[in-house]
Design a protein around this motif. Sequence first.
Motif, PDB file in Angstrom:
ATOM      1  N   ARG A   1      -0.889  13.016  -9.923  1.00  8.65           N
ATOM      2  CA  ARG A   1       0.376  13.731 -10.098  1.00  8.65           C
ATOM      3  C   ARG A   1       1.194  13.166 -11.257  1.00  8.65           C
ATOM      4  NH1 ARG A   1       5.426  12.740  -7.908  1.00  8.65           N
ATOM      5  NH2 ARG A   1       4.617  11.270  -6.357  1.00  8.65           N
ATOM      6  N   LEU A   2       1.281  11.843 -11.366  1.00  9.79           N
ATOM      7  CA  LEU A   2       2.135  11.223 -12.374  1.00  9.79           C
ATOM      8  C   LEU A   2       1.541  11.268 -13.784  1.00  9.79           C
ATOM      9  CD1 LEU A   2       3.358   8.023 -10.465  1.00  9.79           C
ATOM     10  CD2 LEU A   2       4.543  10.209 -10.752  1.00  9.79           C
ATOM     11  N   ARG A   3       0.212  11.120 -13.891  1.00  2.20           N
ATOM     12  CA  ARG A   3      -0.504  11.169 -15.172  1.00  2.20           C
ATOM     13  C   ARG A   3       0.055  10.149 -16.182  1.00  2.20           C
ATOM     14  NH1 ARG A   3      -3.332  16.118 -15.960  1.00  2.20           N
ATOM     15  NH2 ARG A   3      -2.776  16.181 -18.168  1.00  2.20           N
ATOM     16  N   ILE A   4       0.476   9.009 -15.685  1.00  2.00           N
ATOM     17  CA  ILE A   4       1.017   7.976 -16.568  1.00  2.00           C
ATOM     18  C   ILE A   4      -0.100   7.300 -17.354  1.00  2.00           C
ATOM     19  CG2 ILE A   4       2.252   5.775 -16.658  1.00  2.00           C
ATOM     20  CD1 ILE A   4       3.866   6.710 -14.242  1.00  2.00           C
ATOM     21  N   THR A   5      -1.192   6.991 -16.686  1.00  2.00           N
ATOM     22  CA  THR A   5      -2.316   6.378 -17.388  1.00  2.00           C
ATOM     23  C   THR A   5      -2.813   7.301 -18.501  1.00  2.00           C
ATOM     24  OG1 THR A   5      -3.011   5.088 -15.462  1.00  2.00           O
ATOM     25  CG2 THR A   5      -4.678   5.519 -17.139  1.00  2.00           C
ATOM     26  N   ARG A   6      -2.912   8.592 -18.194  1.00  2.00           N
ATOM     27  CA  ARG A   6      -3.369   9.537 -19.213  1.00  2.00           C
ATOM     28  C   ARG A   6      -2.419   9.550 -20.413  1.00  2.00           C
ATOM     29  NH1 ARG A   6      -6.965  13.667 -19.809  1.00  2.00           N
ATOM     30  NH2 ARG A   6      -6.382  15.262 -21.320  1.00  2.00           N
ATOM     31  N   SER A   7      -1.111   9.510 -20.157  1.00  2.00           N
ATOM     32  CA  SER A   7      -0.157   9.535 -21.265  1.00  2.00           C
ATOM     33  C   SER A   7      -0.265   8.268 -22.115  1.00  2.00           C
ATOM     34  CB  SER A   7       1.272   9.707 -20.734  1.00  2.00           C
ATOM     35  OG  SER A   7       1.700   8.576 -20.004  1.00  2.00           O
TER      36      SER A   7
ATOM     37  N   GLU B   1       0.807  -1.218   0.000  1.00  2.00           N
ATOM     38  CA  GLU B   1       0.000   0.000   0.000  1.00  2.00           C
ATOM     39  C   GLU B   1       0.840   1.269   0.000  1.00  2.00           C
ATOM     40  OE1 GLU B   1      -2.965  -0.130   3.084  1.00  2.00           O
ATOM     41  OE2 GLU B   1      -3.123  -2.316   2.931  1.00  2.00           O
ATOM     42  N   SER B   2       2.145   1.150   0.267  1.00  2.00           N
ATOM     43  CA  SER B   2       2.939   2.367   0.451  1.00  2.00           C
ATOM     44  C   SER B   2       4.212   2.458  -0.380  1.00  2.00           C
ATOM     45  CB  SER B   2       3.312   2.512   1.938  1.00  2.00           C
ATOM     46  OG  SER B   2       4.050   1.384   2.377  1.00  2.00           O
ATOM     47  N   LYS B   3       4.760   1.338  -0.827  1.00  2.00           N
ATOM     48  CA  LYS B   3       5.991   1.376  -1.628  1.00  2.00           C
ATOM     49  C   LYS B   3       5.618   1.202  -3.096  1.00  2.00           C
ATOM     50  CE  LYS B   3       8.916  -0.381   2.101  1.00  2.00           C
ATOM     51  NZ  LYS B   3       9.479   0.942   2.414  1.00  2.00           N
ATOM     52  N   LEU B   4       5.897   2.227  -3.895  1.00  2.00           N
ATOM     53  CA  LEU B   4       5.393   2.290  -5.259  1.00  2.00           C
ATOM     54  C   LEU B   4       6.432   1.905  -6.305  1.00  2.00           C
ATOM     55  CD1 LEU B   4       3.575   5.738  -5.031  1.00  2.00           C
ATOM     56  CD2 LEU B   4       2.844   3.523  -4.150  1.00  2.00           C
ATOM     57  N   PHE B   5       5.953   1.180  -7.314  1.00  2.00           N
ATOM     58  CA  PHE B   5       6.761   0.893  -8.498  1.00  2.00           C
ATOM     59  C   PHE B   5       5.999   1.439  -9.701  1.00  2.00           C
ATOM     60  CE2 PHE B   5       7.687  -2.464  -5.481  1.00  2.00           C
ATOM     61  CZ  PHE B   5       9.065  -2.584  -5.531  1.00  2.00           C
ATOM     62  N   PHE B   6       6.665   2.225 -10.532  1.00  2.00           N
ATOM     63  CA  PHE B   6       5.990   2.702 -11.737  1.00  2.00           C
ATOM     64  C   PHE B   6       7.012   2.982 -12.825  1.00  2.00           C
ATOM     65  CE2 PHE B   6       6.881   6.450  -9.177  1.00  2.00           C
ATOM     66  CZ  PHE B   6       7.405   7.359 -10.093  1.00  2.00           C
ATOM     67  N   LYS B   7       6.530   3.048 -14.058  1.00  2.00           N
ATOM     68  CA  LYS B   7       7.395   3.323 -15.206  1.00  2.00           C
ATOM     69  C   LYS B   7       7.096   4.730 -15.716  1.00  2.00           C
ATOM     70  CE  LYS B   7       7.831  -1.460 -16.787  1.00  2.00           C
ATOM     71  NZ  LYS B   7       7.580  -2.403 -17.897  1.00  2.00           N
ATOM     72  N   PRO B   8       7.935   5.697 -15.407  1.00  2.00           N
ATOM     73  CA  PRO B   8       7.669   7.071 -15.846  1.00  2.00           C
ATOM     74  C   PRO B   8       7.664   7.213 -17.364  1.00  2.00           C
ATOM     75  CG  PRO B   8       9.880   6.883 -14.927  1.00  2.00           C
ATOM     76  CD  PRO B   8       9.178   5.600 -14.617  1.00  2.00           C
ATOM     77  N   ASP B   9       8.371   6.316 -18.063  1.00  2.00           N
ATOM     78  CA  ASP B   9       8.437   6.397 -19.524  1.00  2.00           C
ATOM     79  C   ASP B   9       7.538   5.364 -20.189  1.00  2.00           C
ATOM     80  OD1 ASP B   9       9.890   4.258 -18.620  1.00  2.00           O
ATOM     81  OD2 ASP B   9      11.575   4.545 -19.996  1.00  2.00           O
ATOM     82  N   ALA B  10       6.475   4.959 -19.495  1.00  2.00           N
ATOM     83  CA  ALA B  10       5.591   3.907 -20.010  1.00  2.00           C
ATOM     84  C   ALA B  10       5.029   4.254 -21.384  1.00  2.00           C
ATOM     85  CB  ALA B  10       4.449   3.648 -19.023  1.00  2.00           C
ATOM     86  N   ALA B  11       4.580   5.497 -21.571  1.00  2.00           N
ATOM     87  CA  ALA B  11       3.980   5.884 -22.850  1.00  2.00           C
ATOM     88  C   ALA B  11       5.010   5.848 -23.981  1.00  2.00           C
ATOM     89  CB  ALA B  11       3.363   7.276 -22.737  1.00  2.00           C
ATOM     90  N   ALA B  12       6.229   6.280 -23.690  1.00  2.00           N
ATOM     91  CA  ALA B  12       7.285   6.257 -24.714  1.00  2.00           C
ATOM     92  C   ALA B  12       7.632   4.827 -25.106  1.00  2.00           C
ATOM     93  CB  ALA B  12       8.523   6.984 -24.204  1.00  2.00           C
ATOM     94  N   LEU B  13       7.683   3.944 -24.122  1.00  2.00           N
ATOM     95  CA  LEU B  13       7.962   2.532 -24.400  1.00  2.00           C
ATOM     96  C   LEU B  13       6.831   1.913 -25.218  1.00  2.00           C
ATOM     97  CD1 LEU B  13       9.354   1.442 -20.909  1.00  2.00           C
ATOM     98  CD2 LEU B  13      10.656   1.668 -23.039  1.00  2.00           C
TER      99      LEU B  13
END
Length: 287
Positions: A73-79, A31-43
């Motif tokens: 804040r990250l807007r990764i899904t939107r990208s 619930e507290s330690k996050l993993f995400f791909k900031p360049d997901a849309a580019a990939l």
Amino acid sequence: MKCATGQHGCIYCYARPSHAYWGYSAGLDFESKLFFKPDAAALLEKTFRKRGYVPETIAIGANTDPYQPIEKRLRITRSILETCLKFKHPVGLITKSASVTRDIDILSQMAELGLVRVSLSVTTLDRKLARAMEPRASTPQRRMEAIAQLSSAGIPVTMMTAPVIPGLTDREIETLLKSGAEAGARSASYVVLRLPLEIADLFREWLESERPDAAGKIMSLVRQTRGGKDYDATFHKRGRGEGPIAELIAQRFEKARRRYGLDGERQPLRTDLFEVPLETGAQMSLF
């Protein structure tokens, strides 16, 4: 998946063991330690541009929710959605967050082209129970409002009841589907509670804390849908379960789907519109 965590804190989330795989706990760490791909849309765009790429519907949210609080804040899904619209690539979204409405501008354009479907999960209409089970997820009322907003924008919505928990939320099946139909959902689906690996102990502890008088009965009913075990991962059984309790849930759900007009055939999303646009600054070859 763009974000591997469970900020919503859903005690029943079957994605919790994915954190244990990386050496973290399936409880608080999840619930507290996050993993995400900031360049997901580019990939994703790089994949779409590969020679010979064949488009198939992408499921976003099949493991962890694409509209967790950090998405604001990250807007990764939107990208990712912007990239899919750019390439006219079909997408299926699964969420239990009303925050999906922030992307209605993109989703409505995709819907006009037959490129998107949103599945919005509502587990219970009991706000107190929802707060205990899903402490940081959108309230049931906000999710129902999100279904209405998406539907009004022409975006096809599937009303999901995921999970159905025998002895705890199964009594609401008919009420949930009626509310979903009234909000504008076009179809309905469900998943029976899944308790793989570490989740079984976490869920049992939660039950003993939140429903001490009914914990034993609820776990007994859950096991009756899993051949006497906490969980059976067999592919064709894990989503629906087996045995009399699971069959009764299936029968009630199907009757409610028909009663409220949520049993229509879902149109497949289009893959024939997929196109690779020119990259910025690129020129067309003469040959």
